[in-house]
Design a protein around this motif. Structure first.
Motif, short mmCIF file in Angstrom:
data_model
loop_
_atom_site.label_atom_id
_atom_site.label_comp_id
_atom_site.label_asym_id
_atom_site.label_seq_id
_atom_site.Cartn_x
_atom_site.Cartn_y
_atom_site.Cartn_z
N PHE A 1 -15.73 72.31 -18.12
CA PHE A 1 -17.08 72.68 -17.32
C PHE A 1 -16.83 73.32 -16.00
O PHE A 1 -17.32 74.28 -15.71
CB PHE A 1 -17.94 71.39 -17.09
N ASP A 2 -15.64 72.72 -15.30
CA ASP A 2 -15.52 73.26 -14.04
C ASP A 2 -14.93 74.66 -14.16
O ASP A 2 -15.44 75.69 -13.20
CB ASP A 2 -14.39 72.53 -13.29
N SER A 3 -14.26 75.14 -15.11
CA SER A 3 -13.60 76.41 -15.34
C SER A 3 -14.80 77.38 -15.55
O SER A 3 -14.56 78.82 -15.20
CB SER A 3 -12.52 76.32 -16.28
N LEU A 4 -15.88 76.85 -16.06
CA LEU A 4 -16.86 77.94 -16.73
C LEU A 4 -18.09 78.04 -15.47
O LEU A 4 -18.85 78.97 -15.82
CB LEU A 4 -17.67 77.43 -17.98
N CYS A 5 -18.09 77.31 -14.68
CA CYS A 5 -19.18 76.91 -13.74
C CYS A 5 -19.73 78.25 -12.89
O CYS A 5 -20.74 78.60 -12.39
CB CYS A 5 -18.71 75.72 -12.76
N ASN A 6 -18.45 79.06 -12.74
CA ASN A 6 -18.75 80.40 -11.95
C ASN A 6 -19.53 81.30 -12.92
O ASN A 6 -19.77 82.39 -12.38
CB ASN A 6 -17.79 80.86 -11.28
N GLU A 7 -19.63 81.20 -14.10
CA GLU A 7 -20.02 82.08 -15.02
C GLU A 7 -21.52 82.31 -15.36
O GLU A 7 -22.33 83.14 -16.08
CB GLU A 7 -19.33 82.18 -16.41
N THR A 8 -22.25 81.28 -14.96
CA THR A 8 -23.63 81.15 -15.03
C THR A 8 -24.29 80.55 -13.87
O THR A 8 -23.88 79.62 -13.40
CB THR A 8 -24.12 80.38 -16.30
N ARG A 9 -25.42 80.85 -13.51
CA ARG A 9 -26.07 80.29 -12.32
C ARG A 9 -26.96 78.94 -13.02
O ARG A 9 -27.14 78.12 -11.99
CB ARG A 9 -27.33 81.27 -11.98
#
Length: 245
Positions: free
Chosen positions: A72-80
């Protein structure tokens, strides 16, 4: 128009849901239940300009999938968009509330690193606990309380926290939910399908079915349908342009 809570990847017929999103032209938020489903769900709707994918970890799966928090943390910057997240105090899930709290609080903390997250939140039988954590992490994002079932005081507390509320066709078939809808401020109401879990006429609810809610709100608020549509579009506009700093 919009559908801000739709489990696109979980429909039995992906072709049907993708056609409905495309044909309706509605702004659709495709929520996920585990981080490992995020990229596949993004790919599923990659040809749709009116569909966004949210990154989520559903409270009913928290005890099984809390090991996906690093993902989750690693993907969090990929979507608002973040969701479906939250807490569930229902029978069968209340026993896992500690895992749920760990996951939900972790996600809210992570979202505080950003300035513009929009959160779609599950709070069934756990309203006070959800609102308490939203108050603790006011910079986590703009909350949308999905299929919100609460007491009047709890609705007032949620309004004070700046929450939006997404309403779906299944809610207007419930006396309890209709009472909650009557307490909601008009400038904080949005639409959802919650398909395929929610059903309309015995089949999975589609984004285009939110027209049923528009008709209901027209009667409830005693305003023409076109004015209801304008009101809801304005709510969506304000949501998307909002930030919590």
């Amino acid at each position: 128009m919009m559908d801000l809570h739709c489990h696109v990847d979980l429909y039995p017929d992906h072709g049907e849901i993708l056609r409905d999103i495309e044909n309706s032209g509605y702004y659709v938020l495709s929520v996920t239940t585990v981080p490992s489903a995020f990229r596949g769900t993004v790919a599923l709707a990659e040809n749709l300009t009116n569909c966004r994918t949210a990154l989520g970890l559903h409270p009913q799966l928290a005890h099984q999938r809390h090991n996906e928090l690093p993902l989750f943390d690693s993907l969090c910057n990929e979507t608002r968009y973040i969701g479906e997240i939250g807490l569930d105090g229902s029978k069968g899930y209340a026993e896992h509330i500690e895992d749920q709290l760990l996951v939900f609080e972790h996600i809210l903390k992570k979202c505080c690193e950003f300035e513009d997250k929009i959160l779609t939140i599950h709070s069934l039988n756990a309203v006070d606990e959800v609102l308490k954590l939203l108050k603790k992490y006011p910079s986590s994002g703009v909350p949308i309380l999905h299929w919100f079932l609460a007491k009047k005081k709890q609705v007032a507390n949620a309004i004070e926290l700046g929450c939006y509320f997404s309403v779906g066709p299944a809610m207007i078939n419930s006396a309890r939910a209709k009472k909650v809808i009557s307490w909601l401020p008009r400038n904080k109401v949005l639409l959802e399908s919650d398909g395929p879990f929610a059903k309309t006429d015995g089949r999975p609810t589609l984004p285009s079915d939110v027209v049923l809610v528009i008709r209901y709100l027209s009667e409830l608020w005693e305003r023409p349908i076109n004015q209801i549509q304008d009101d809801l579009k304005l709510n969506l506009k304000y949501l998307i342009s909002s930030k919590k700093l």
